[in-house]
Write a protein that holds these residues in place. Sequence first.
Motif, PDB file in Angstrom:
ATOM      1  N   THR A  99       0.860  -1.183   0.000  1.00  0.00           N
ATOM      2  CA  THR A  99       0.000   0.000   0.000  1.00  0.00           C
ATOM      3  C   THR A  99       0.894   1.230   0.000  1.00  0.00           C
ATOM      4  OG1 THR A  99      -0.128   0.267   2.402  1.00  0.00           O
ATOM      5  CG2 THR A  99      -1.768  -1.207   1.364  1.00  0.00           C
ATOM      6  N   LEU A 100       0.376   2.297  -0.536  1.00  0.00           N
ATOM      7  CA  LEU A 100       1.139   3.538  -0.582  1.00  0.00           C
ATOM      8  C   LEU A 100       1.471   4.021   0.829  1.00  0.00           C
ATOM      9  CD1 LEU A 100       2.339   5.452  -2.638  1.00  0.00           C
ATOM     10  CD2 LEU A 100       0.167   6.688  -2.690  1.00  0.00           C
ATOM     11  N   ALA A 101       0.513   3.933   1.738  1.00  0.00           N
ATOM     12  CA  ALA A 101       0.744   4.369   3.124  1.00  0.00           C
ATOM     13  C   ALA A 101       1.847   3.552   3.786  1.00  0.00           C
ATOM     14  CB  ALA A 101      -0.546   4.292   3.931  1.00  0.00           C
ATOM     15  N   ALA A 102       1.841   2.239   3.578  1.00  0.00           N
ATOM     16  CA  ALA A 102       2.870   1.388   4.183  1.00  0.00           C
ATOM     17  C   ALA A 102       4.253   1.732   3.634  1.00  0.00           C
ATOM     18  CB  ALA A 102       2.559  -0.092   3.941  1.00  0.00           C
ATOM     19  N   HIS A 103       4.330   2.038   2.348  1.00  0.00           N
ATOM     20  CA  HIS A 103       5.625   2.370   1.761  1.00  0.00           C
ATOM     21  C   HIS A 103       6.117   3.730   2.272  1.00  0.00           C
ATOM     22  CE1 HIS A 103       8.967   1.520  -0.743  1.00  0.00           C
ATOM     23  NE2 HIS A 103       8.664   2.358  -1.732  1.00  0.00           N
ATOM     24  N   TYR A 104       5.207   4.705   2.367  1.00  0.00           N
ATOM     25  CA  TYR A 104       5.600   6.001   2.941  1.00  0.00           C
ATOM     26  C   TYR A 104       6.057   5.832   4.393  1.00  0.00           C
ATOM     27  CZ  TYR A 104       4.432   9.342  -0.720  1.00  0.00           C
ATOM     28  OH  TYR A 104       4.433  10.092  -1.868  1.00  0.00           O
ATOM     29  N   ALA A 105       5.355   5.016   5.151  1.00  0.00           N
ATOM     30  CA  ALA A 105       5.750   4.779   6.545  1.00  0.00           C
ATOM     31  C   ALA A 105       7.152   4.180   6.591  1.00  0.00           C
ATOM     32  CB  ALA A 105       4.744   3.860   7.234  1.00  0.00           C
ATOM     33  N   HIS A 106       7.393   3.175   5.760  1.00  0.00           N
ATOM     34  CA  HIS A 106       8.705   2.532   5.745  1.00  0.00           C
ATOM     35  C   HIS A 106       9.792   3.536   5.376  1.00  0.00           C
ATOM     36  CE1 HIS A 106      11.729  -0.245   3.595  1.00  0.00           C
ATOM     37  NE2 HIS A 106      12.084  -0.079   4.847  1.00  0.00           N
ATOM     38  N   LEU A 107       9.580   4.315   4.332  1.00  0.00           N
ATOM     39  CA  LEU A 107      10.616   5.257   3.893  1.00  0.00           C
ATOM     40  C   LEU A 107      10.832   6.372   4.910  1.00  0.00           C
ATOM     41  CD1 LEU A 107       9.769   5.398   0.104  1.00  0.00           C
ATOM     42  CD2 LEU A 107      11.683   4.204   1.211  1.00  0.00           C
ATOM     43  N   THR A 108       9.778   6.764   5.601  1.00  0.00           N
ATOM     44  CA  THR A 108       9.925   7.775   6.656  1.00  0.00           C
ATOM     45  C   THR A 108      10.753   7.208   7.805  1.00  0.00           C
ATOM     46  OG1 THR A 108       7.822   8.801   6.032  1.00  0.00           O
ATOM     47  CG2 THR A 108       8.687   9.306   8.234  1.00  0.00           C
ATOM     48  N   VAL A 109      10.419   6.018   8.243  1.00  0.00           N
ATOM     49  CA  VAL A 109      11.183   5.364   9.310  1.00  0.00           C
ATOM     50  C   VAL A 109      12.635   5.181   8.870  1.00  0.00           C
ATOM     51  CG1 VAL A 109      11.470   3.158  10.546  1.00  0.00           C
ATOM     52  CG2 VAL A 109       9.209   4.251  10.412  1.00  0.00           C
ATOM     53  N   HIS A 110      12.834   4.705   7.664  1.00  0.00           N
ATOM     54  CA  HIS A 110      14.177   4.501   7.114  1.00  0.00           C
ATOM     55  C   HIS A 110      14.969   5.808   7.136  1.00  0.00           C
ATOM     56  CE1 HIS A 110      17.081   2.431   4.426  1.00  0.00           C
ATOM     57  NE2 HIS A 110      17.209   3.619   3.846  1.00  0.00           N
ATOM     58  N   GLY A 111      14.345   6.879   6.656  1.00  0.00           N
ATOM     59  CA  GLY A 111      15.009   8.176   6.622  1.00  0.00           C
ATOM     60  C   GLY A 111      15.315   8.720   8.009  1.00  0.00           C
ATOM     61  N   ILE A 112      14.382   8.559   8.939  1.00  0.00           N
ATOM     62  CA  ILE A 112      14.604   9.036  10.316  1.00  0.00           C
ATOM     63  C   ILE A 112      15.773   8.281  10.946  1.00  0.00           C
ATOM     64  CG2 ILE A 112      13.616   9.192  12.644  1.00  0.00           C
ATOM     65  CD1 ILE A 112      12.430  11.280  10.775  1.00  0.00           C
TER      66      ILE A 112
END
Length: 147
Positions: A99-112
């Motif tokens: 899902t788009l939301a799951a991918h954004y969550a992952h990339l946000t966590v990854h970036g943080i």
Amino acid sequence: MKTTSTRLDLSVQYVCPRAGLPVRADFLRWARAALDGGGSITIRLVENEEGQALNRDYRGKDYATNVLSFPYEYEPRTVGDLVLCPEVVAREAAEQGKTLAAHYAHLTVHGILHLQGWDHEEDEHAEAMENEERRILAALGIADPYA
């Protein structure tokens, strides 16, 4: 006695069409889950051209990428910027069946995590970082992004 603030100052900049993109509250929840202590972070959502220029200028890679991290300070507070390219994120989510939301969550966590000094240049570090991402995302109710 030293006290560490857990306050997160988060700015979200949309310099691309906003339709279908996560809202600040989503980014705030994902960032807080990954952040150890307090911080001052800007998340900038950009079009491909800006993402490509930043990736080329700062990493020597001439293409738009999903997320770029620009850490400025680790302690006592995390200070930095994340740049996300929604066109790349949407394409990857579709290709990976997420899902788009799951991918954004992952990339946000990854970036943080990158803003806090985590990296994945060596296999040992990559495994540790991926495990930390899995742990954080599971706590958010999001499936393992590497499965």
